[in-house]
Design a protein around this motif. Structure first.
Motif, PDB file in Angstrom:
ATOM      1  N   TYR A  87       0.915  -1.330  -0.029  1.00 11.30           N
ATOM      2  CA  TYR A  87       0.066  -0.037   0.015  1.00 11.30           C
ATOM      3  C   TYR A  87       0.813   1.213   0.175  1.00 11.30           C
ATOM      4  O   TYR A  87       1.990   1.297   0.360  1.00 11.30           O
ATOM      5  N   GLU A  88       0.279   2.379  -0.271  1.00  5.96           N
ATOM      6  CA  GLU A  88       0.904   3.916  -0.268  1.00  5.96           C
ATOM      7  C   GLU A  88       2.227   3.919  -1.240  1.00  5.96           C
ATOM      8  O   GLU A  88       2.728   2.787  -1.824  1.00  5.96           O
ATOM      9  N   TYR A  89       2.428   5.133  -1.458  1.00 10.23           N
ATOM     10  CA  TYR A  89       3.619   5.557  -2.266  1.00 10.23           C
ATOM     11  C   TYR A  89       4.393   6.550  -1.668  1.00 10.23           C
ATOM     12  O   TYR A  89       3.880   7.546  -1.802  1.00 10.23           O
ATOM     13  N   ARG A  90       5.453   6.512  -0.771  1.00 14.71           N
ATOM     14  CA  ARG A  90       5.999   7.437  -0.001  1.00 14.71           C
ATOM     15  C   ARG A  90       7.596   7.441  -0.139  1.00 14.71           C
ATOM     16  O   ARG A  90       8.340   7.276   0.848  1.00 14.71           O
ATOM     17  N   PRO A  91       8.036   7.548  -1.339  1.00 15.08           N
ATOM     18  CA  PRO A  91       9.376   7.430  -1.617  1.00 15.08           C
ATOM     19  C   PRO A  91      10.380   8.358  -0.869  1.00 15.08           C
ATOM     20  O   PRO A  91      11.403   8.012  -0.656  1.00 15.08           O
ATOM     21  N   VAL A  92       9.930   9.677  -0.558  1.00  9.21           N
ATOM     22  CA  VAL A  92      10.946  10.553   0.002  1.00  9.21           C
ATOM     23  C   VAL A  92      11.220  10.363   1.407  1.00  9.21           C
ATOM     24  O   VAL A  92      12.381  10.485   1.637  1.00  9.21           O
ATOM     25  N   VAL A  93      10.117   9.968   2.072  1.00  4.55           N
ATOM     26  CA  VAL A  93      10.424   9.530   3.519  1.00  4.55           C
ATOM     27  C   VAL A  93      11.310   8.377   3.464  1.00  4.55           C
ATOM     28  O   VAL A  93      12.385   8.359   4.358  1.00  4.55           O
ATOM     29  N   LEU A  94      11.119   7.291   2.716  1.00  6.70           N
ATOM     30  CA  LEU A  94      11.893   6.242   2.686  1.00  6.70           C
ATOM     31  C   LEU A  94      13.521   6.648   2.308  1.00  6.70           C
ATOM     32  O   LEU A  94      14.524   5.954   2.779  1.00  6.70           O
ATOM     33  N   ALA A  95      13.687   7.663   1.423  1.00  7.15           N
ATOM     34  CA  ALA A  95      14.877   7.887   0.736  1.00  7.15           C
ATOM     35  C   ALA A  95      15.568   8.567   2.032  1.00  7.15           C
ATOM     36  O   ALA A  95      16.882   8.311   2.226  1.00  7.15           O
ATOM     37  N   SER A  96      14.807   9.281   2.893  1.00  5.86           N
ATOM     38  CA  SER A  96      15.578  10.149   4.021  1.00  5.86           C
ATOM     39  C   SER A  96      16.145   8.912   5.063  1.00  5.86           C
ATOM     40  O   SER A  96      17.200   8.970   5.438  1.00  5.86           O
ATOM     41  N   PHE A  97      15.434   7.786   5.377  1.00  7.64           N
ATOM     42  CA  PHE A  97      15.915   6.618   6.182  1.00  7.64           C
ATOM     43  C   PHE A  97      16.943   5.818   5.394  1.00  7.64           C
ATOM     44  O   PHE A  97      17.898   5.383   6.121  1.00  7.64           O
ATOM     45  N   ALA A  98      16.990   5.756   4.039  1.00  2.46           N
ATOM     46  CA  ALA A  98      18.001   5.274   3.328  1.00  2.46           C
ATOM     47  C   ALA A  98      19.356   6.096   3.798  1.00  2.46           C
ATOM     48  O   ALA A  98      20.344   5.489   3.999  1.00  2.46           O
ATOM     49  N   ILE A  99      19.219   7.123   3.408  1.00  2.00           N
ATOM     50  CA  ILE A  99      20.684   8.181   3.813  1.00  2.00           C
ATOM     51  C   ILE A  99      20.844   8.258   4.990  1.00  2.00           C
ATOM     52  O   ILE A  99      22.181   8.000   5.432  1.00  2.00           O
ATOM     53  N   GLU A 100      19.883   8.215   5.939  1.00  2.00           N
ATOM     54  CA  GLU A 100      20.404   8.286   7.282  1.00  2.00           C
ATOM     55  C   GLU A 100      21.064   6.736   7.768  1.00  2.00           C
ATOM     56  O   GLU A 100      21.999   6.725   8.398  1.00  2.00           O
ATOM     57  N   HIS A 101      20.449   5.845   7.099  1.00  2.00           N
ATOM     58  CA  HIS A 101      21.161   4.346   7.451  1.00  2.00           C
ATOM     59  C   HIS A 101      22.832   4.347   6.944  1.00  2.00           C
ATOM     60  O   HIS A 101      23.483   3.849   7.400  1.00  2.00           O
ATOM     61  N   SER A 102      22.861   4.948   5.685  1.00  2.61           N
ATOM     62  CA  SER A 102      24.200   5.005   5.245  1.00  2.61           C
ATOM     63  C   SER A 102      25.133   5.856   6.052  1.00  2.61           C
ATOM     64  O   SER A 102      26.448   5.678   6.213  1.00  2.61           O
ATOM     65  N   LEU A 103      24.877   6.981   6.775  1.00  2.00           N
ATOM     66  CA  LEU A 103      25.641   7.690   7.461  1.00  2.00           C
ATOM     67  C   LEU A 103      25.692   7.327   8.873  1.00  2.00           C
ATOM     68  O   LEU A 103      26.757   7.397   9.438  1.00  2.00           O
ATOM     69  N   PHE A 104      24.780   6.787   9.730  1.00  2.00           N
ATOM     70  CA  PHE A 104      24.806   6.302  11.020  1.00  2.00           C
ATOM     71  C   PHE A 104      24.312   4.921  11.144  1.00  2.00           C
ATOM     72  O   PHE A 104      24.399   4.661  12.457  1.00  2.00           O
ATOM     73  N   GLY A 105      23.931   4.213  10.278  1.00  2.00           N
ATOM     74  CA  GLY A 105      23.555   2.706  10.722  1.00  2.00           C
ATOM     75  C   GLY A 105      22.126   2.899  11.326  1.00  2.00           C
ATOM     76  O   GLY A 105      21.376   3.825  11.237  1.00  2.00           O
ATOM     77  N   ASP A 106      21.794   1.457  12.057  1.00  2.00           N
ATOM     78  CA  ASP A 106      20.539   1.549  12.833  1.00  2.00           C
ATOM     79  C   ASP A 106      20.939   2.263  14.352  1.00  2.00           C
ATOM     80  O   ASP A 106      21.432   1.718  15.073  1.00  2.00           O
ATOM     81  N   ASN A 107      20.595   3.561  14.396  1.00  2.00           N
ATOM     82  CA  ASN A 107      20.527   4.225  15.581  1.00  2.00           C
ATOM     83  C   ASN A 107      19.330   4.932  15.766  1.00  2.00           C
ATOM     84  O   ASN A 107      18.909   6.121  15.165  1.00  2.00           O
ATOM     85  N   PRO A 108      18.754   4.416  16.874  1.00  2.00           N
ATOM     86  CA  PRO A 108      17.268   4.927  17.252  1.00  2.00           C
ATOM     87  C   PRO A 108      17.369   6.767  17.513  1.00  2.00           C
ATOM     88  O   PRO A 108      16.610   7.209  17.287  1.00  2.00           O
ATOM     89  N   HIS A 109      18.617   6.790  18.280  1.00  2.00           N
ATOM     90  CA  HIS A 109      18.807   8.121  19.064  1.00  2.00           C
ATOM     91  C   HIS A 109      18.984   9.063  17.786  1.00  2.00           C
ATOM     92  O   HIS A 109      18.297  10.271  17.705  1.00  2.00           O
ATOM     93  N   VAL A 110      19.808   8.646  16.837  1.00  2.00           N
ATOM     94  CA  VAL A 110      19.715   9.661  15.696  1.00  2.00           C
ATOM     95  C   VAL A 110      18.362  10.056  14.982  1.00  2.00           C
ATOM     96  O   VAL A 110      18.205  11.112  14.630  1.00  2.00           O
TER      97      VAL A 110
END
Length: 341
Positions: A87-110
């Protein structure tokens, strides 16, 4: 006789109002709102993952791949399980999490920190839009309104839940589009008009609820900025374009009806706002006809313009009521064709 020379009074030129103090206060208001938003939700930065955060963070099939997955993100639905449900199509928000993962990994505080930061920026942007819309009032009014918005507890889930970053981004991009539309109305620069649909499109690609701004932005310009009809049509047209390409309507007929409904709603409100209604005569006929016929002498001493008709005495009151019924009808229509996409 010597000519008497009369001294001409020299009228000093009018001083332009000093806007430096107002601009200074507006900047400080924006800074205070940003700091206030950060302070309210600062404690959420130390939280861990919760509820549905795993849908966009840990082991998510796209965001866990990092920046390299962005092309695939824009070609994939927002959510898809192993059984094929999506369902749904929200690529911008998923792209922000992908960039965040590349820079900081899985870090909930970030992730929580980014949510809080984005919320602060979004509230500050809301103040700038409110200030532009309510230019005739003191910026203090916009400041107080946005402070109430910032502190309202209904926003807690949006900020404290990492997954709900889509809500913040959607409203943020919609507000950016709104502010640029106001600037275009003030300056008429085409380059500003071109940015309106781009920013609006990014808002829709963050979450589809931004679609409602296709009506909200033109309506605000009509009611608060006195926009001219050509510029109103241009802004409405560029806002409709992203809606057309995103809306998954069932037929071409429904798509055409949607476009016509938006333009007719905007045009009708413009005509109601701009037209000079002779409401005094209508109120006179409705409320005074019977009394005047019983007392004919009143006709000679009172005219429709001199009578007091209470609640409907002011034109703005009438316009608010008319706009309420138009908005109610538009919302119903919107729910039929957009809510069931």
């Amino acid at each position: 006789m010597a000519k008497q020379h009369q001294q001409k009074k020299v009228i000093p030129p009018k001083k332009k109002p000093d806007t430096s103090l107002r601009q200074f206060s507006e900047r400080w208001y924006a800074v205070i709102i940003f700091v206030f938003a950060i302070a309210i939700y600062f404690n959420s930065i130390f939280n861990n993952y919760n509820l549905d955060d795993e849908l966009v963070t840990r082991n998510q099939r796209l965001t866990s791949k990092g920046i390299g997955a962005i092309p695939e993100i824009f070609a994939s639905p927002y959510y898809q399980d192993q059984s094929g449900y999506k369902y749904e199509y929200r690529p911008v928000v998923l792209a922000s999490f992908a960039i965040e993962h590349s820079l900081f990994g899985d870090n909930p505080h970030v992730s929580h920190f980014i949510n809080v930061l984005l919320y602060g920026l979004m509230c500050m942007l809301l103040f700038l839009v409110m200030k532009d819309l309510l230019k005739q009032y003191s910026p203090l009014l916009s400041f107080l309104i946005v402070l109430l918005f910032t502190a309202h507890p209904i926003h807690t889930e949006v900020v404290a839940s990492i997954k709900n970053r889509d809500e913040i981004l959607a409203l943020g991009f919609a507000l950016l589009s709104w502010r640029v539309a106001i600037r275009f109305n003030n300056t008429g620069k085409i380059i500003q008009l071109l940015f309106v649909p781009v920013l609006f499109w990014l808002g829709i690609l963050s979450k589809s609820t931004s679609i409602t701004f296709a009506l909200l932005i033109p309506v605000s310009l009509i009611m608060l900025k006195g926009i001219r009809l050509p510029r109103l049509f241009l802004i409405t047209a560029v806002l409709v374009l992203p809606v057309i390409f995103y809306s998954r309507l069932y037929s071409v007929v429904e798509l055409i009806l949607l476009i016509v409904a938006i333009f007719i709603s905007v045009l009708l409100l413009y005509l109601i706002k701009d037209a000079e209604f002779d409401l005094k005569k209508i109120r006179y006929f409705l409320s005074e006809k019977y009394r005047l016929y019983l007392q004919p002498s009143i006709r000679e001493t009172q005219s429709p313009s001199s009578l007091d008709f209470g609640f409907f005495k002011n034109k703005p009151t009438f316009l608010v009521l008319v706009f309420f019924f138009i908005a109610l009808a538009a919302t119903s229509f919107w729910g039929i064709f957009i809510g069931n996409m």
